[in-house]
Design a protein around this motif. Structure first.
Motif, mmCIF file in Angstrom:
data_model
loop_
_atom_site.group_PDB
_atom_site.id
_atom_site.type_symbol
_atom_site.label_atom_id
_atom_site.label_comp_id
_atom_site.label_asym_id
_atom_site.label_seq_id
_atom_site.Cartn_x
_atom_site.Cartn_y
_atom_site.Cartn_z
ATOM 1 N N MET A 103 -8.780 -2.734 -3.051
ATOM 2 C CA MET A 103 -8.241 -1.902 -2.246
ATOM 3 C C MET A 103 -7.105 -2.354 -1.605
ATOM 4 S SD MET A 103 -10.083 0.391 0.669
ATOM 5 C CE MET A 103 -11.235 1.455 -0.189
ATOM 6 N N LEU A 104 -7.037 -3.420 -1.405
ATOM 7 C CA LEU A 104 -5.791 -4.089 -0.415
ATOM 8 C C LEU A 104 -4.720 -4.487 -1.436
ATOM 9 C CD1 LEU A 104 -7.335 -6.216 2.394
ATOM 10 C CD2 LEU A 104 -5.790 -4.381 2.603
ATOM 11 N N SER A 105 -5.024 -4.850 -2.771
ATOM 12 C CA SER A 105 -4.237 -5.083 -3.653
ATOM 13 C C SER A 105 -3.435 -3.981 -3.948
ATOM 14 C CB SER A 105 -4.797 -5.679 -4.991
ATOM 15 O OG SER A 105 -5.355 -6.897 -4.794
ATOM 16 N N THR A 106 -4.092 -2.632 -4.264
ATOM 17 C CA THR A 106 -3.374 -1.683 -4.645
ATOM 18 C C THR A 106 -2.615 -1.030 -3.569
ATOM 19 O OG1 THR A 106 -5.388 -0.633 -5.625
ATOM 20 C CG2 THR A 106 -4.012 0.882 -5.506
ATOM 21 N N LEU A 107 -3.157 -1.035 -2.294
ATOM 22 C CA LEU A 107 -2.312 -0.665 -1.057
ATOM 23 C C LEU A 107 -1.052 -1.673 -0.917
ATOM 24 C CD1 LEU A 107 -5.057 0.119 1.453
ATOM 25 C CD2 LEU A 107 -3.455 1.631 0.437
ATOM 26 N N GLY A 108 -1.262 -2.972 -1.447
ATOM 27 C CA GLY A 108 0.000 -3.694 -1.304
ATOM 28 C C GLY A 108 1.096 -3.448 -2.160
ATOM 29 N N GLN A 109 0.683 -2.745 -3.497
ATOM 30 C CA GLN A 109 1.888 -2.345 -4.383
ATOM 31 C C GLN A 109 2.501 -1.130 -3.877
ATOM 32 O OE1 GLN A 109 -0.321 -1.825 -7.942
ATOM 33 N NE2 GLN A 109 -0.126 -4.044 -8.449
ATOM 34 N N LYS A 110 1.557 -0.152 -2.986
ATOM 35 C CA LYS A 110 2.207 0.970 -2.734
ATOM 36 C C LYS A 110 3.191 0.685 -1.397
ATOM 37 C CE LYS A 110 0.475 5.428 -1.048
ATOM 38 N NZ LYS A 110 -0.522 6.084 -0.382
ATOM 39 N N HIS A 111 2.572 -0.065 -0.521
ATOM 40 C CA HIS A 111 3.353 -0.309 0.932
ATOM 41 C C HIS A 111 4.087 -1.617 0.707
ATOM 42 C CE1 HIS A 111 1.441 3.104 2.802
ATOM 43 N NE2 HIS A 111 0.504 2.797 2.265
ATOM 44 N N ARG A 112 4.478 -2.473 -0.235
ATOM 45 C CA ARG A 112 5.057 -3.397 -0.342
ATOM 46 C C ARG A 112 4.726 -4.664 0.378
ATOM 47 N NH1 ARG A 112 10.223 -1.918 -3.149
ATOM 48 N NH2 ARG A 112 9.743 -0.029 -3.809
ATOM 49 N N PHE A 113 3.634 -5.086 0.369
ATOM 50 C CA PHE A 113 3.105 -6.428 0.947
ATOM 51 C C PHE A 113 2.350 -6.992 -0.101
ATOM 52 C CE2 PHE A 113 -0.229 -3.475 2.357
ATOM 53 C CZ PHE A 113 -1.451 -4.362 1.848
#
Ligand code: KG4
Ligand code: ZN
Length: 345
Positions: free
Chosen positions: A285-295
């Motif tokens: 989940m955090l990997s996916t959100l990282g791509q979306k929110h650029r972290f």
């Protein structure tokens, strides 16, 4: 520089040696899980006694593994808090005594600082500053990490820690202790859309967490639904679905708070550490959100997510290299069951 690390804050005796030139040269771990499993949780007095039995043989094994003698060491780092006082005292007594006998520095390490720095043991490591989500059996913290020792807590749990919520849910469903990884395993077979579990504190501003309401919701769902099951197969299916819905609620809440903290601080790296960071669903989940929110998310390898000596040896080496540690001339032995991460300098 070669640093011996001693971890004994709870139910793992971890002993490791970190060499600043060669990296980790010894890593010994003894888990007391079997000892405590029959009681459904850690029994503090049994934990202390078992650390007493294991700590010296493990130090000997670590030296043997690294091909070193105690004289080759440049410092002794040990977890001096937070944790179970008796368990901590075993590591603190041995660590400080060895340091005193060798006339080498002793370095007190905050257990959560050990977790927080663990991803720096990996090849692909974050640079300061970064945001850290520390999720273990005793803590759920969002920390702004500006540099070694410069930690600002942005969010904390108001009640249960994330790992504790996993463990209590596992107990409710009749799974072994500690239950985090059993919930995760069962969740892979479940339907995470069957029930809508609450996302605690999401519709309030701020970065704090609360898991006790979710725990109650899970219990009530289980008790109500299990009455409606007519056979074992349905009961097994219900368990898996509850595990999946519970895991989704926790990982979703943790992840969204991370995104909120990233937006608030402008930090670009997120370190996830502590036992719950071994959770695959949370990582995805955090990997996916990282791509979306650029972290960029950084995770320790699974064996350095849960308690271990490597993270303590490494934190000790970082503190010694930075000349940031308290070393007492006399054999003062201290352990802190509670210790504020913000007060380390
Ligand atoms: O960091 P840790 O080893 O000990 C403390 O400092 O508390 O964390 C232990 C916690 C336990 O609550 C355990 O259930 C949880 O980490 N845990 C997990 C997973 N593996 C361990 N929780 C969720 N998913 C996992 N895969
Ligand atoms: Zn821990």
């Amino acid at each position: 520089m070669k640093i011996l690390g001693i971890e004994s804050s709870c139910d793992e005796t971890g002993i490791a040696i970190y060499d600043t030139d060669q990296g980790l040269v010894a890593d010994q771990l003894y888990s007391q899980i079997e000892l405590h499993a029959q009681y459904g949780g850690v029994v503090p007095e049994l934990a202390s006694r078992d650390h007493v039995r294991k700590i010296v043989p493990l130090i000997e094994q670590a030296c043997e593994e690294a091909g070193l003698t105690l004289d080759d060491l440049d410092g002794i780092a040990y977890t001096s808090g937070p944790g179970l006082i008796g368990a901590l005292l075993v590591g603190a007594c041995v660590g400080r005594s060895v340091a005193w006998a060798l006339d080498k520095p002793a370095i007190e390490i905050h257990h959560m600082e050990g977790h927080l720095l663990a991803p720096l043991l990996e090849d692909d490591k974050p640079e300061f500053p970064f945001l850290s989500l520390l999720v273990s059996g005793g803590h759920t913290l969002l920390v702004d990490v500006q540099a070694l020792g410069e930690y600002k807590i942005l969010g904390d749990t108001l009640d249960d820690a994330a790992g504790e919520a996993f463990d209590k849910t596992a107990k409710l469903l009749g799974l072994p202790y500690p239950g985090g990884r059993y919930i995760a395993e069962l969740a892979t077979q479940g339907d995470n859309t069957r029930f809508k579990f609450p996302r605690p504190m999401m519709n309030r501003p701020g970065l704090d967490f609360s898991f006790s309401g979710l725990k109650t919701f899970t219990r009530v769902t289980w008790e109500t639904e299990v009455e409606l099951c007519s056979n074992d197969e349905e009961k097994q299916k219900l368990k898996a679905d509850i595990a999946a819905c519970f895991e989704l609620a926790v990982t979703d809440t943790l992840s969204k708070k991370c995104v909120r903290a990233i937006k608030q601080t402008g930090l670009k790296s997120l370190v996830i550490a502590g036992g719950v960071s071994a959770n695959v669903a949370l990582r995805e989940m955090l990997s996916t959100l990282g791509q979306k929110h650029r972290f960029k998310p950084f995770f320790p390898s699974p064996k350095y997510c849960t308690d271990n000596g490597a993270m303590i040896a490494f934190a000790g080496a970082m503190r010694m290299a930075a000349n940031q540690y308290a070393s007492y001339g006399e054999a003062t032995i201290k352990a802190y069951p509670r210790w504020n991460l913000e007060q380390l300098s």
